[in-house]
Design a protein around this motif. Sequence first.
Motif: not given
Length: 379
Positions: A44-46, A88, A95-96, A142, A172-175, A190
Motif C-alpha cells: 500500500i502507498g501513494q 485502501v 489501519s493500512g 492511496l 509506515s507508508m508505503p506499507h 513495497t
Amino acid sequence: MTIAEFSSPEFRTIGLPMRNLSPYLLTNTTDLGIGGTNVMAYMIGQIWWEGGGSHTVDTTGSSSIGWYNGNGTFNNAGTSFSVGLAAVDTSSGPSGVPVNSAGTPTLGVSAVLTGGGGGVTNNAWNETVPTTGSKTIANGELVAVCMYMATRGGSDNVQVRGVSGNSILNRSMPHVGIYSAGFSGQNLLTNCAIRASDGARGYFIGGQIWAGSSSQTWNNTSGTKEFANIIQFPYACKAYGAVFVAGVAAPFDLVLYSDPFGTPTSQASFSVNEKTVAGNSTASTAYMFTTGFGLTLAANTPYAISMKPTSASNMSLNYFTFGVAGHQTSVPGGDNGYAVSRNTGAFSAQNSQKDRYWLGLLVGGGDTGGGGSVGIIGA
C-alpha cells in the motif's frame, strides 16, 4: 539562466538505484509465502505517475501490475491466484489494509491465474496483465496492490518479494502486509509497480523496485576501464560531487562526462585517495564533495558519472537490476539513464538498459528554464 546556491550543505543525490524518500540505500529482500486458501500479500502507498495526472489500469493497452516472485510453486490446477488493485480501507478494521471482506480483497481490476496455467514465473519480475475490471488512479492516490490466493491446490506457494526489513516499516507508508486469518505488517518496503493502459508507469512514493543486484570488479588493466551511470535531469542544476557504494583498496578517479554516447568529454574530475573512504576494500558508501565539480548540467541532456581505477588493485562497484528497463524512471535522475561502460570511445549500455550502478551525483540549486530558479532539497 541563474542557478540558485544553497547557504547550507543541502544536496540531492541523483542517479543511484534508490527510490526518492526511501529510507535505505542498500537492499535486502524477504519473500512472503502465499500458500493457503484466503491468504494475501498486499502493498500500500501513494502512486506517483510519470508526468502526473490520472491514468487508468484496465484490460487494454499497456496495462499491467509488476511484482517479483521468488522460488515458489504454482503448478496445481486447483489453485486460484489473483493479482490486482484495491482501494485502501478507511472505515473499518486495522489501519493500512485494502478494502476486503474477511481477508478477500475487493479488487477494482485484476488478473485471475490458475495454477499450472502459466502467468507466474519463479525468481523473476512478473508483469501481470489484468483480465477483468478497470481502475482510474489519480496522482498521489492511496492504492493497494494485492496478491491473493483464493484457493490452494496441492502444495502451491507463491513467494511475493518485499525489500529491506526494519521494525519501523510495519507502521509506515508505503506499507507491506499479509493476511492469513488476520492482518499483519511485515517490516518491508513495497516492491511493485503499475502501468496504465496509455503506457504511463506508476510507482509507490518511498517504495523500492527490486529484481536483482550484484557487483562489478575491475582495475586499470582490465579490458573495460570505466563503469558509469547515465544521468539526465529535467531542468538545469549544478553538480557538486558524487555518491557511490563501492569497495575500494586503491586510488581511483570520479569523472563527469558530457556527450557519453558520442565523444565523451571530461567536464569535471576528482581523484580519490582510498584512505578517505571508510571500509576501503569492502562495500562502503561515500559522499565526495568537491568544488572542482561545480558544473552546470543542462536540462534533458545525458551525462555519465564514471569510476575509473588508477592502479592494478581491484575495486568493486555494486549495481542494481530492474525487472524491465522502463523502471529506470523510478530513480531520481533516471530519465533515459542506466548503467554503461567503456574501454575507450563512446559508452555503451549494460544488460539491455536494465542495470544501474550505485553511483550518482550530488546536485544543488536549479533553474526552470524560464528565468526562475528552484531549490533541490536532499531527500
